[in-house]
Design an enzyme around this catalytic site. Structure first.
Site, PDB file in Angstrom:
ATOM      1  N   ASP A 273       0.840  -1.189   0.000  1.00  0.00           N
ATOM      2  CA  ASP A 273       0.000   0.000   0.000  1.00  0.00           C
ATOM      3  C   ASP A 273       0.884   1.252   0.000  1.00  0.00           C
ATOM      4  O   ASP A 273       1.799   1.369   0.828  1.00  0.00           O
ATOM      5  CB  ASP A 273      -0.834  -0.073   1.296  1.00  0.00           C
ATOM      6  CG  ASP A 273      -1.934   0.941   1.359  1.00  0.00           C
ATOM      7  OD1 ASP A 273      -2.486   1.288   0.314  1.00  0.00           O
ATOM      8  OD2 ASP A 273      -2.252   1.365   2.495  1.00  0.00           O
ATOM      9  N   HIS A 274       0.621   2.178  -0.929  1.00  0.00           N
ATOM     10  CA  HIS A 274       1.373   3.440  -1.006  1.00  0.00           C
ATOM     11  C   HIS A 274       2.884   3.254  -1.115  1.00  0.00           C
ATOM     12  O   HIS A 274       3.649   3.894  -0.378  1.00  0.00           O
ATOM     13  CB  HIS A 274       1.053   4.357   0.187  1.00  0.00           C
ATOM     14  CG  HIS A 274      -0.363   4.834   0.197  1.00  0.00           C
ATOM     15  ND1 HIS A 274      -0.810   5.853  -0.618  1.00  0.00           N
ATOM     16  CD2 HIS A 274      -1.446   4.414   0.905  1.00  0.00           C
ATOM     17  CE1 HIS A 274      -2.108   6.029  -0.402  1.00  0.00           C
ATOM     18  NE2 HIS A 274      -2.521   5.166   0.506  1.00  0.00           N
TER      19      HIS A 274
HETATM   20  O1  G3H Z   1      -4.178   3.016   2.067  1.00  0.00           O
HETATM   21  C1  G3H Z   1      -4.875   2.852   3.094  1.00  0.00           C
HETATM   22  C2  G3H Z   1      -6.213   3.411   3.172  1.00  0.00           C
HETATM   23  O2  G3H Z   1      -6.423   4.384   2.234  1.00  0.00           O
HETATM   24  C3  G3H Z   1      -6.700   3.631   4.552  1.00  0.00           C
HETATM   25  O3  G3H Z   1      -7.520   4.756   4.750  1.00  0.00           O
HETATM   26  O4  G3H Z   1      -7.120   4.958   7.192  1.00  0.00           O
HETATM   27  O5  G3H Z   1      -8.938   6.243   6.079  1.00  0.00           O
HETATM   28  O6  G3H Z   1      -9.135   3.801   6.353  1.00  0.00           O
HETATM   29  P1  G3H Z   1      -8.222   4.958   6.168  1.00  0.00           P
HETATM   30 ZN    ZN Z   2      -4.463   4.947   1.148  1.00  0.00          ZN
END
Ligand code: G3H
Ligand code: ZN
Length: 292
Positions: A79-80
Site C-alpha cells: 500500500d502506497h
Molecule cells: O491506504 C490505506 C487506506 O487508504 C486507509 O484509509 O485509514 O482512512 O481507512 P483509512
Molecule cells: Zn491509502
C-alpha cells in the site's frame, strides 16, 4: 492464484473487495477470521512502514500459510509504495499486488514513474508466471490513517479529473486506479467525508471497464456513500484507521479491566474481537460476503 480474477468478478458482480491494513500477526489473523466466517475474498495490505515493521518476506510467508489453511483467496498488497525499490522489495517478497503512489510528483512525472513500475511488474510477471496487480493513483488525497481533530478541507483541484484519469490509464497501463472524489485518509468529524458521486460517475463513464477503480481512505465515510460508490464502479476499498482505533480501544479496555494480566494472547483478546467485528461489518457493507 490469479488476483485479477477476483477484482474482475467484483466489477461484474457490483461489489467491492476490502483491502485491510495490518502490521501485527493478530490483526492479520482477525482480518482473515472475518473473511473466513463470511466466505469473502480479501485483500490484506502493508504500507511501507507497516511492512518494514512486520517484515515483507515474513508477511508473505504468513499470508501464504493463511491462504493454505483457509483456502481463501487472500491477496497481499503493498500500500502506497513510493519508489521502485519498495515495489521491487514487495514483489520479490511474494506480494500479489502493488500500489505505486506518485501523487507527490507532478502529473507528467507521476505518469513516467508509474509507467516504469508497470514495465517492471509486467517483466516480473512473465518470469514468475504469476499475475501481479499494479495500482496507480491520481489526485490529492489528504490526511493520514489516524483520528483527526482539525476540519477536513478538500478543494476541487484535489479531485481526480476524468480526462486526466483516461490519459493516465492509457499511458501507464495500470490495472487499478486510486481516485480522489472527496475521500481522505483517517477519520474526521461526522459528515465531513462525503463523496462526490457525480465526479465518480463521470470517471467511470470515461474509463469503462478498462481499469479497477479504487477508493482509499475507506474509514469514516458514510455507509450510504460507500454503497453508491460501489454501484457506480468502485471495486476495492482500503480501510485502515477504523481497524487501528478498534485495536487500540480493545487493548485499553483489556488493560484497564485486568491490569495484572501478563499473557499476550489474553491481553490481545478484545483487540482481536474488535478488529474482526469491524472487518465483518465492512465485508457486509461492501457486498463481498459469500462471493467465493
Ligand atoms: O491506504 C490505506 C487506506 O487508504 C486507509 O484509509 O485509514 O482512512 O481507512 P483509512
Ligand atoms: Zn491509502
Amino acid at each position: 492464484m490469479n488476483p485479477k480474477t477476483f477484482l474482475k468478478s467484483a466489477q461484474s458482480g457490483k461489489y467491492a473487495i476490502g483491502a485491510f491494513n495490518f502490521s501485527t500477526a493478530e490483526v492479520l489473523k482477525a482480518i482473515v477470521a472475518a473473511a473466513k466466517e463470511l466466505n469473502s475474498p480479501i485483500i490484506v495490505a502493508t504500507s511501507e512502514n507497516e511492512g518494514e515493521f512486520f517484515g515483507m518476506p515474513e508477511a508473505a510467508a504468513l499470508v501464504g500459510a493463511w491462504r493454505h489453511g483457509t483456502k481463501l483467496p487472500i491477496i497481499l498488497n503493498l500500500d502506497h509504495g513510493k519508489s521502485l525499490e519498495s515495489i521491487k522489495k514487495a514483489v520479490e517478497a511474494g506480494y500479489n499486488a502493488v500500489h505505486f503512489d506518485g501523487t507527490s510528483l507532478d502529473y507528467e512525472e507521476n505518469i513516467l514513474q508509474t509507467k516504469a513500475m508497470v514495465d517492471y511488474v509486467r517483466r516480473i510477471e512473465k518470469d514468475y508466471s504469476q499475475e501481479i496487480i499494479i495500482e496507480g493513483e491520481l489526485g490529492y488525497l489528504r490526511g493520514s490513517s489516524s483520528v483527526h481533530q482539525e476540519a477536513l478541507k478538500i478543494k476541487q483541484e484535489d479531485l481526480t479529473s476524468p480526462g486526466q484519469a483516461k490519459d493516465f490509464v492509457e499511458r501507464t497501463g495500470v490495472d487499478s486506479l486510486a481516485i480522489v472524489i472527496g475521500n481522505a485518509h483517517g477519520v474526521f468529524a461526522k459528515g465531513e467525508e462525503r463523496l462526490d458521486l457525480g465526479r465518480l460517475a463521470e470517471i467511470k463513464e470515461t474509463l469503462g471497464e478498462k481499469v479497477f477503480l479504487v477508493l482509499h481512505g475507506g474509514s469514516g465515510i458514510p455507509e450510504e456513500d460507500i454503497k453508491k460508490a460501489i454501484e457506480l464502479g468502485i471495486v476495492k476499498i482500503n480501510v485502515n484507521t477504523e481497524l487501528r482505533v478498534a485495536y487500540k480501544e480493545g487493548l485499553e479496555e483489556e488493560l484497564k479491566e485486568k491490569p495484572q494480566e501478563t499473557t499476550p494472547y489474553k491481553i490481545l483478546a478484545l483487540s482481536f474481537d474488535a478488529v474482526k467485528k469491524v472487518v465483518k461489518e465492512k465485508i457486509k457493507l461492501f457486498g463481498s460476503d459469500n462471493k467465493i
